[in-house]
Design an enzyme around this catalytic site. Sequence first.
Site, PDB file in Angstrom:
ATOM      1  N   ASP A  38      -9.171   3.973  -1.694  1.00  0.00           N
ATOM      2  CA  ASP A  38      -9.987   4.519  -0.802  1.00  0.00           C
ATOM      3  C   ASP A  38     -11.292   5.100  -1.331  1.00  0.00           C
ATOM      4  O   ASP A  38     -11.348   6.082  -1.520  1.00  0.00           O
ATOM      5  CB  ASP A  38      -9.205   5.757  -0.080  1.00  0.00           C
TER       6      ASP A  38
ATOM      7  N   GLU B 283       2.498   4.926  -4.123  1.00  0.00           N
ATOM      8  CA  GLU B 283       2.653   6.091  -5.087  1.00  0.00           C
ATOM      9  C   GLU B 283       3.940   6.813  -5.466  1.00  0.00           C
ATOM     10  O   GLU B 283       4.320   7.198  -6.461  1.00  0.00           O
ATOM     11  CB  GLU B 283       1.429   6.847  -5.068  1.00  0.00           C
TER      12      GLU B 283
ATOM     13  N   ASP C  79       0.920  -1.171  -0.160  1.00  0.00           N
ATOM     14  CA  ASP C  79      -0.163   0.146   0.101  1.00  0.00           C
ATOM     15  C   ASP C  79       0.927   1.251   0.213  1.00  0.00           C
ATOM     16  O   ASP C  79       2.135   1.148   0.249  1.00  0.00           O
ATOM     17  CB  ASP C  79      -0.629   0.253   1.301  1.00  0.00           C
TER      18      ASP C  79
END
Length: 728
Positions: free
Chosen positions: A550, A429, A426
């Site tokens: 999300d 980015e 997770d």
Amino acid sequence: MEAFKQSWMLLPTRTPLVLISNSCRSSQGGLSLSLSLSLSLSLSLSLSNLMCFCYCSYETNDRIDVRITDNRNKRWEVPEDLISRKDTSASSSSDIFPKDYQHNDPSNKLQFLYTNNPFGFAVTRPSSGEVLFNCTPSSAAFGPLVFKDQYIELSTYMPTSASLYGLGESTRPDGFRLISGHMYTLWTADIASITPNMNLYGAFPFYMDVRPSRNTHGVLLLNSNGMDVVYQDEYLTYKTIGGILDFYFFAGPSPLSVVQQYSEIVGRPAAMPYWSLGFHQSRYGYKNVSELEDVVAKYASANIPLEVMWSDIDHMDTRKDFTFDPINYPPSKVSSFVQNLHAAGQRYILIVDPGILVNNNYSTYTNGMENDIFIKSSSGGSPYLAQVWPGPVYFPDFLNPNTQSYWTNEISKFRKVAQFDGLWIDMNEASNFCSGVTCSFLSDGSPCPRAYAPTTCCLNCSNKHGSKWDYPPYKINNAASQRDLGAKTIATSAVHYDGILEYDVHNLYGMSEAMVTNRALQSVLKKRPFVLSRSTFVGAGKFTAHWTGDNGATWDDLRYSIVSVLNSGLVGIPMVGADICGFLFDTTEELCNRWIQLGAFYPFARDHSDINSKPQELYLWPSVAHSARKALSLRYRLLPYLYTLVFEAHVTGAPMARPLFFSFPNDTQTLNINSQFLLGKGIMVSPVLVSNATTVSAYFPQGVWYNLFDYSQLVDAGNGHTQVLSAP
């Protein structure tokens, strides 16, 4: 268009095309060049620092590669070890034009043509005469190619009758089909997917084009730099801030053949383990092992199938990777819990974030420093300092060859503590709670005080030494506000292995972590790995599954999830799903009921929620538990079919969840359907997507359709028919 057709020239047989574009612009200013076309590999010309060349390669009968680059100065390109496409460099004519794929081979499904003055090229379909791509400039529509160090612009005509799909990851209220008048920005960012029409976690410079002829083709721009793609009326414009133009054109002519040809370049999706097709349960906020045990027991008591239990960062010791909280997740208790799961035929997956806490008492950090695998600051000396959940962190450089052994070793040691079955990567980015070209510790050198909220930056950050890499002359529409490239992520002047700039590889960070994690798990587990990644790029499906990030517990998010799942499958990441019942906010009984009816048929089916929202396990409401048993019972009966789709994706690139036009390309009604999808060729899912509904209006393409729950004939659709179905 006809005038351009008349001036086009056909590439001579097996002759490497080398063009000096009449629109290349110097790296030392805005000078426009007006030079003639050459058909010689030995051409040499000095003009400032820039020589703009175009190479065309007929790679197969249904694929053409067109590259426009500076042949004098090396420019950034996507690394071969991430996307190992065929080498199309101009080392020899036989390299560029294999003997079997000459331009005038009658079996070629595509044809390359060009104009000299003004420079432009076109890709056509000889069998029909269709022009698929035409960048010949026209003052009435768009200008010539612009090629600078930090800005490249190229436009192509686009018929208004074309139906386009793809281009980046974003939440799209307008649906799956791209909408004229929109800009699609490709820059991976930790922006919640509840936010529509904004660049999110993935960067996909690929689109599929379905024409009224029912012929379909695909276009990939293999470029990892930040870019805007503007779709406006009758043209499409690429605006990228670096790299080269490396276009791949795929002839199709069916949607499935396009994804097959495309995945030959970016890589076939990974073959997922059978168990990953079951139902998964997760939550950010399971505060101890006892809660995990309780959830597993209640699923069993409710007779709802549960294949995999997940742990978010709750399991970590002060949110450090590869650790367990000694109080709430003591290793001995975690190990016993996992053993019980395995005895029941269930699995366990843990989360790993890329940020490694800067702490000399933390072995994952000290091992990283010893192996020198962290991304460096713009000065090239010390590692780039950022902040994520544990506090001040350094980010591993997954392009560094030493990182593979480091990452594998950390995973191996961690798995000896608890026999987890897969990893969830997770925040890759990469997400950063601070923004700054350079950051340093507080004046006293202390870590973040406990009083700080985890997401509040507690470092001293400055943009004083920002460079052209931090602030390029063209600002892409990051976060729909032209936000600085380095905002809430790694500074784009930071340096990776071998001097590679974050500016060039930012969009590849999540994919590179997925590749290294996949290989590490293969080494440790000695069997097929399962990785779930938030950030992705074209080709990431070779290494990882994906979820859409999300989302929110809203009816809008329920609807959006179908488009997001279809878009991921289109670009080669077929094992995908959205958080069932919604991640952010409190869900409701009705919404969760409808969501499991849909989510049971996502390729990847997981219920996941946020620590600040109320629990939403499927057994909490009798009506939801009833729907879950019914929908998941059908999913589990379909597991052999789903596993066949996994295999098909692995060998052909075909999406598991598909838009209706994949199976019914001649039915124009299917081109704009966003509320239904197919699993494979012929199982159609038509969910309820609005509140207080007791019926659903579903479109049935040609054929006789049956209800899979009871095998009764549902409708004989003739040539296509919309029918209202009972959905109490």
